[in-house]
Design a protein around this motif. Structure first.
Motif, PDB file in Angstrom:
ATOM      1  N   ASN A 118       0.856  -1.188   0.000  1.00  0.00           N
ATOM      2  CA  ASN A 118       0.000   0.000   0.000  1.00  0.00           C
ATOM      3  C   ASN A 118       0.891   1.236   0.000  1.00  0.00           C
ATOM      4  OD1 ASN A 118      -2.456   1.333   0.101  1.00  0.00           O
ATOM      5  ND2 ASN A 118      -2.621   1.224   2.326  1.00  0.00           N
ATOM      6  N   ALA A 119       1.052   1.879  -1.167  1.00  0.00           N
ATOM      7  CA  ALA A 119       2.065   2.941  -1.257  1.00  0.00           C
ATOM      8  C   ALA A 119       1.596   4.098  -2.131  1.00  0.00           C
ATOM      9  CB  ALA A 119       3.371   2.372  -1.817  1.00  0.00           C
ATOM     10  N   GLY A 120       2.217   5.267  -1.908  1.00  0.00           N
ATOM     11  CA  GLY A 120       1.935   6.437  -2.719  1.00  0.00           C
ATOM     12  C   GLY A 120       0.632   7.119  -2.357  1.00  0.00           C
ATOM     13  N   ILE A 121       0.184   7.976  -3.259  1.00  0.00           N
ATOM     14  CA  ILE A 121      -1.067   8.711  -3.064  1.00  0.00           C
ATOM     15  C   ILE A 121      -2.149   8.174  -3.990  1.00  0.00           C
ATOM     16  CG2 ILE A 121      -2.170  10.989  -3.140  1.00  0.00           C
ATOM     17  CD1 ILE A 121       0.656  12.189  -2.783  1.00  0.00           C
ATOM     18  N   ALA A 256      17.436  13.128  -4.837  1.00  0.00           N
ATOM     19  CA  ALA A 256      16.933  14.391  -4.292  1.00  0.00           C
ATOM     20  C   ALA A 256      16.637  14.262  -2.799  1.00  0.00           C
ATOM     21  CB  ALA A 256      15.672  14.815  -5.046  1.00  0.00           C
ATOM     22  N   VAL A 257      16.074  13.131  -2.393  1.00  0.00           N
ATOM     23  CA  VAL A 257      15.784  12.902  -0.971  1.00  0.00           C
ATOM     24  C   VAL A 257      17.081  12.883  -0.165  1.00  0.00           C
ATOM     25  CG1 VAL A 257      14.889  11.225   0.707  1.00  0.00           C
ATOM     26  CG2 VAL A 257      13.601  11.701  -1.394  1.00  0.00           C
ATOM     27  N   ASP A 258      18.102  12.219  -0.674  1.00  0.00           N
ATOM     28  CA  ASP A 258      19.383  12.157   0.025  1.00  0.00           C
ATOM     29  C   ASP A 258      19.996  13.551   0.190  1.00  0.00           C
ATOM     30  OD1 ASP A 258      19.223   9.420   0.294  1.00  0.00           O
ATOM     31  OD2 ASP A 258      20.443   8.991  -1.477  1.00  0.00           O
ATOM     32  N   LYS A 259      19.887  14.376  -0.848  1.00  0.00           N
ATOM     33  CA  LYS A 259      20.409  15.749  -0.761  1.00  0.00           C
ATOM     34  C   LYS A 259      19.644  16.549   0.296  1.00  0.00           C
ATOM     35  CE  LYS A 259      22.064  16.033  -5.541  1.00  0.00           C
ATOM     36  NZ  LYS A 259      21.861  16.657  -6.880  1.00  0.00           N
ATOM     37  N   HIS A 260      18.324  16.334   0.346  1.00  0.00           N
ATOM     38  CA  HIS A 260      17.516  17.039   1.345  1.00  0.00           C
ATOM     39  C   HIS A 260      17.893  16.599   2.758  1.00  0.00           C
ATOM     40  CE1 HIS A 260      15.065  18.428  -1.991  1.00  0.00           C
ATOM     41  NE2 HIS A 260      14.289  19.100  -1.160  1.00  0.00           N
ATOM     42  N   LYS A 261      18.145  15.318   2.951  1.00  0.00           N
ATOM     43  CA  LYS A 261      18.509  14.817   4.277  1.00  0.00           C
ATOM     44  C   LYS A 261      19.847  15.393   4.732  1.00  0.00           C
ATOM     45  CE  LYS A 261      18.119  10.364   4.860  1.00  0.00           C
ATOM     46  NZ  LYS A 261      18.256   8.931   4.514  1.00  0.00           N
ATOM     47  N   LEU A 277      10.034  14.508   5.512  1.00  0.00           N
ATOM     48  CA  LEU A 277      11.108  14.007   6.375  1.00  0.00           C
ATOM     49  C   LEU A 277      10.940  14.494   7.815  1.00  0.00           C
ATOM     50  CD1 LEU A 277      14.141  14.547   3.960  1.00  0.00           C
ATOM     51  CD2 LEU A 277      13.164  12.333   4.640  1.00  0.00           C
ATOM     52  N   ILE A 278      10.537  15.746   7.975  1.00  0.00           N
ATOM     53  CA  ILE A 278      10.335  16.310   9.314  1.00  0.00           C
ATOM     54  C   ILE A 278       9.158  15.629  10.007  1.00  0.00           C
ATOM     55  CG2 ILE A 278       9.648  18.411  10.548  1.00  0.00           C
ATOM     56  CD1 ILE A 278      11.197  19.976   8.341  1.00  0.00           C
ATOM     57  N   GLU A 279       8.085  15.387   9.246  1.00  0.00           N
ATOM     58  CA  GLU A 279       6.915  14.690   9.794  1.00  0.00           C
ATOM     59  C   GLU A 279       7.301  13.284  10.244  1.00  0.00           C
ATOM     60  OE1 GLU A 279       2.836  14.126  10.826  1.00  0.00           O
ATOM     61  OE2 GLU A 279       3.923  15.945  10.253  1.00  0.00           O
ATOM     62  N   ALA A 280       8.106  12.603   9.456  1.00  0.00           N
ATOM     63  CA  ALA A 280       8.511  11.236   9.787  1.00  0.00           C
ATOM     64  C   ALA A 280       9.388  11.192  11.046  1.00  0.00           C
ATOM     65  CB  ALA A 280       9.269  10.617   8.615  1.00  0.00           C
ATOM     66  N   GLN A 294      10.684   4.995   1.672  1.00  0.00           N
ATOM     67  CA  GLN A 294      10.192   4.297   0.488  1.00  0.00           C
ATOM     68  C   GLN A 294       8.874   4.900   0.022  1.00  0.00           C
ATOM     69  OE1 GLN A 294      11.552   2.159  -1.478  1.00  0.00           O
ATOM     70  NE2 GLN A 294       9.755   1.840  -2.778  1.00  0.00           N
ATOM     71  N   ASN A 295       7.998   5.186   0.946  1.00  0.00           N
ATOM     72  CA  ASN A 295       6.713   5.775   0.560  1.00  0.00           C
ATOM     73  C   ASN A 295       6.883   7.226   0.140  1.00  0.00           C
ATOM     74  OD1 ASN A 295       3.871   5.259   0.218  1.00  0.00           O
ATOM     75  ND2 ASN A 295       3.538   6.730   1.867  1.00  0.00           N
ATOM     76  N   LEU A 296       7.861   7.919   0.713  1.00  0.00           N
ATOM     77  CA  LEU A 296       8.152   9.286   0.270  1.00  0.00           C
ATOM     78  C   LEU A 296       8.490   9.299  -1.221  1.00  0.00           C
ATOM     79  CD1 LEU A 296       8.863  12.277   0.488  1.00  0.00           C
ATOM     80  CD2 LEU A 296      11.078  11.611   1.491  1.00  0.00           C
ATOM     81  N   VAL A 297       9.317   8.347  -1.643  1.00  0.00           N
ATOM     82  CA  VAL A 297       9.687   8.263  -3.062  1.00  0.00           C
ATOM     83  C   VAL A 297       8.440   8.051  -3.926  1.00  0.00           C
ATOM     84  CG1 VAL A 297      10.928   6.895  -4.791  1.00  0.00           C
ATOM     85  CG2 VAL A 297      12.023   7.442  -2.605  1.00  0.00           C
ATOM     86  N   MET A 298       7.528   7.171  -3.488  1.00  0.00           N
ATOM     87  CA  MET A 298       6.327   6.895  -4.275  1.00  0.00           C
ATOM     88  C   MET A 298       5.378   8.089  -4.295  1.00  0.00           C
ATOM     89  SD  MET A 298       7.192   4.121  -5.451  1.00  0.00           S
ATOM     90  CE  MET A 298       5.742   4.032  -6.505  1.00  0.00           C
ATOM     91  N   CYS A 299       5.257   8.796  -3.185  1.00  0.00           N
ATOM     92  CA  CYS A 299       4.400   9.992  -3.148  1.00  0.00           C
ATOM     93  C   CYS A 299       4.948  11.078  -4.066  1.00  0.00           C
ATOM     94  CB  CYS A 299       4.283  10.510  -1.713  1.00  0.00           C
ATOM     95  SG  CYS A 299       3.284   9.470  -0.619  1.00  0.00           S
ATOM     96  N   VAL A 300       6.272  11.279  -4.024  1.00  0.00           N
ATOM     97  CA  VAL A 300       6.892  12.273  -4.909  1.00  0.00           C
ATOM     98  C   VAL A 300       6.711  11.859  -6.368  1.00  0.00           C
ATOM     99  CG1 VAL A 300       9.093  13.293  -5.625  1.00  0.00           C
ATOM    100  CG2 VAL A 300       8.548  13.080  -3.192  1.00  0.00           C
ATOM    101  N   LEU A 301       6.867  10.559  -6.652  1.00  0.00           N
ATOM    102  CA  LEU A 301       6.668  10.074  -8.020  1.00  0.00           C
ATOM    103  C   LEU A 301       5.245  10.384  -8.496  1.00  0.00           C
ATOM    104  CD1 LEU A 301       7.778   8.471 -10.453  1.00  0.00           C
ATOM    105  CD2 LEU A 301       6.917   6.392  -9.351  1.00  0.00           C
ATOM    106  N   ASP A 302       4.248  10.139  -7.646  1.00  0.00           N
ATOM    107  CA  ASP A 302       2.861  10.444  -8.010  1.00  0.00           C
ATOM    108  C   ASP A 302       2.673  11.927  -8.307  1.00  0.00           C
ATOM    109  OD1 ASP A 302       2.049   7.842  -7.806  1.00  0.00           O
ATOM    110  OD2 ASP A 302       1.105   8.041  -5.836  1.00  0.00           O
ATOM    111  N   LEU A 303       3.239  12.781  -7.455  1.00  0.00           N
ATOM    112  CA  LEU A 303       3.105  14.225  -7.654  1.00  0.00           C
ATOM    113  C   LEU A 303       3.844  14.686  -8.910  1.00  0.00           C
ATOM    114  CD1 LEU A 303       3.575  15.413  -3.961  1.00  0.00           C
ATOM    115  CD2 LEU A 303       1.453  15.480  -5.290  1.00  0.00           C
ATOM    116  N   PHE A 304       5.028  14.127  -9.123  1.00  0.00           N
ATOM    117  CA  PHE A 304       5.851  14.460 -10.291  1.00  0.00           C
ATOM    118  C   PHE A 304       5.108  14.118 -11.577  1.00  0.00           C
ATOM    119  CE2 PHE A 304      10.345  13.677 -12.249  1.00  0.00           C
ATOM    120  CZ  PHE A 304      10.305  14.930 -12.840  1.00  0.00           C
TER     121      PHE A 304
END
Length: 497
Positions: A118-121, A256-261, A277-280, A294-304
């Motif tokens: 169960n992943a993404g938006i 991009a996530v790694d750079k943000h972290k 990331l802050i929420e998590a 992992q779900n962050l990547v899928m949510c960003v993919l959906d938005l992208f």
């Protein structure tokens, strides 16, 4: 010896015949429809209706079936059954009146291979979907969705787009790539915290992967994978390109996530990724809430994906319809000149004073038919719909094309007619059967952003340029149907007014 061989052959044929008969009977018993189930056209044993559908124009074929079966019918794809609904009234009944019964998505083997569970938006269900959708809407609002700051960002991107077109000096150009870059940069600013230059090679490659994957996901290859995943995952074919493309897109997002972290400041989130990331990190969450990388990547993919493809495709259709209806383009020019003039940039506030332009944009969305099939839903419980029983767990496919071209709702459904959205006094009129963003609880999350983008981008383009076709080239209205309906490649002239 000869007689023995003949008997052996006959026995083998008899055995094969018995096996075939057994499989057909077993298939019938397993997949026979329950009482009062929506009717269906003839389907092949084991295969179902997968080869019945016109792969080039599935939305048109399914709408015609809807006319034959009183707007509700069933199809079978391998082991899976799908109930299709057509027409404004039937789709409104399912998506709006009975919204709670049809809010979840059915299982998708293709999506499960991209990211299991169960992943993404877009594909998530239950509490995860509710929490991720709520969090995403709240976060995007924090970064300008529906606010003046977002309007400023879109207008700035419009300036980059106009400059790029101006550099062509009226020469023939394919606007698709430029429009994809411009529109994608808006969601990228909210999600990644940056825009990408139109010459950025890697970003252009990512946009190509998005376009190709969306096209393939609506093809017969994706349908075959959904129907027969155990077989198709071992076979060569274009369907494998979907997974390789999504892997590259996910790798791009993970970087991009790694750079943000690496430089995250919890007190000053810069964008959606930071906020996630802050929420998590900041609150204890159940694993089912989806606040993990992992779900962050899928949510960003959906938005992208969602924030790029549909709006840019609508703008492409807009240019095609304006070029082929020069009288409409001229009226839009006149209204822009009267309301905005040439000394300032357009504003969202201008829309209220530009009913004809607003009607033209709505008609572009209607006739452009960007998402003709919508996303699958799943019945949460046994449900009555159109005098038929939809058993719990059954997949439901609303055909949005049938709503946007419903002859009982639109005066001239197959003609480009901005008058569909104007009253006798020329004032803008909203139409209930206008559903390009779907409807109900799964209505497009980015509708507000898309409406703002369409108005500002299109008005900015038409304010500066007059668009014409290339001599000897005829624009194609058929479209290429995948998950979205995109124009065939085309070139036009953009001449400064």
């Amino acid at each position: 010896m000869a007689l023995t061989a003949i008997y052996d052959i006959l026995d083998l044929k008899g055995l094969l015949l018995l096996v075939v008969v057994f499989l057909v009977v077993a298939d019938y018993l397993k997949h026979r429809n329950p009482p009062n189930y929506p009717p269906s056209p003839f389907s092949l044993p084991l295969l179902g209706n997968i080869f019945n559908i016109d792969s080039k124009s599935p939305h048109i074929y399914l709408t015609k079936l809807g006319h034959a079966y009183n707007n509700i019918f069933s199809l079978r794809f391998g082991r899976d059954r799908v109930v299709c609904i057509t027409g404004y009234k039937m789709i409104k009944e399912a998506l709006v009146t009975q919204a709670q019964n049809f809010v979840d998505r059915p299982y998708s083997p293709l999506q499960d291979r991209v990211c299991s569970g169960n992943a993404g938006i877009f594909f998530s269900n239950g509490e995860m979907w509710k929490k991720q959708r709520r969090f995403t809407l709240s976060t995007l609002r924090n970064f300008g969705l529906g606010k003046k700051t977002m309007e400023v960002a879109i207008c700035e991107e419009c300036s980059f787009l106009l400059d790029e077109m101006d550099r062509q000096k009226g020469a023939a150009l394919n606007p698709t790539i430029l429009l994809n870059n411009a529109v994608s940069n808006i969601i990228c600013q909210m999600v990644f915290g940056q825009r990408f230059d139109y010459t950025d090679h890697r970003f252009k490659i990512m946009l190509k992967y998005i376009a190709k994957s969306i096209q393939l996901e609506g093809s017969i290859w994706a349908q075959l994978y959904e129907a027969f995943p155990a077989i198709m995952k071992h076979l060569p074919g274009p369907h494998n390109e979907i997974f390789s493309n999504y892997k590259l897109l996910c790798d791009f997002i993970r970087e991009a996530v790694d750079k943000h972290k690496a430089d995250l400041n919890p007190s000053e989130p810069r964008d959606y990724i930071d906020s996630f990331l802050i929420e998590a990190m900041g609150k204890p969450h159940d694993s089912t809430d989806g606040f993990d990388e992992q779900n962050l990547v899928m949510c960003v993919l959906d938005l992208f994906l969602a924030g790029t493809e549909t709006t840019s495709t609508t703008l492409c259709w807009g240019l095609i319809y304006l070029i082929t209806n020069p009288d409409v383009q001229e009226k839009v020019h006149e209204e822009i000149d009267r309301v905005i003039g040439h000394t300032r940039l357009p504003s969202v506030a201008d829309r209220a004073n530009m009913p004809y332009t607003d009607a033209v944009i709505h008609e572009i969305q209607r006739l452009g038919d960007i998402v003709p099939l919508n996303g699958l839903r799943k019945a949460d419980k046994d449900t009555n719909l159109g005098n038929c029983l939809i058993p719990k767990g059954t997949a439901l496919l609303p055909i949005l094309h049938s709503v946007l071209f419903d002859e009982s709702e639109w005066e001239t459904p197959y003609k480009f007619n901005p008058g569909h959205f104007l009253d006798k006094e020329g004032k803008f009129v909203r139409r209930e059967a206008f559903m390009p963003f779907s409807a109900g609880k799964r209505v497009c999350l980015g509708e507000q952003l898309a409406r703002m983008e369409l108005f500002l981008f299109l008005v900015s383009l038409i304010r500066k340029f007059r668009f014409t076709t290339v001599e000897g080239e005829k624009l194609n209205f058929d479209g290429v149907v995948g998950l979205t309906r995109t124009p065939h490649p085309f070139k036009i002239h953009a001449t400064v007014r």
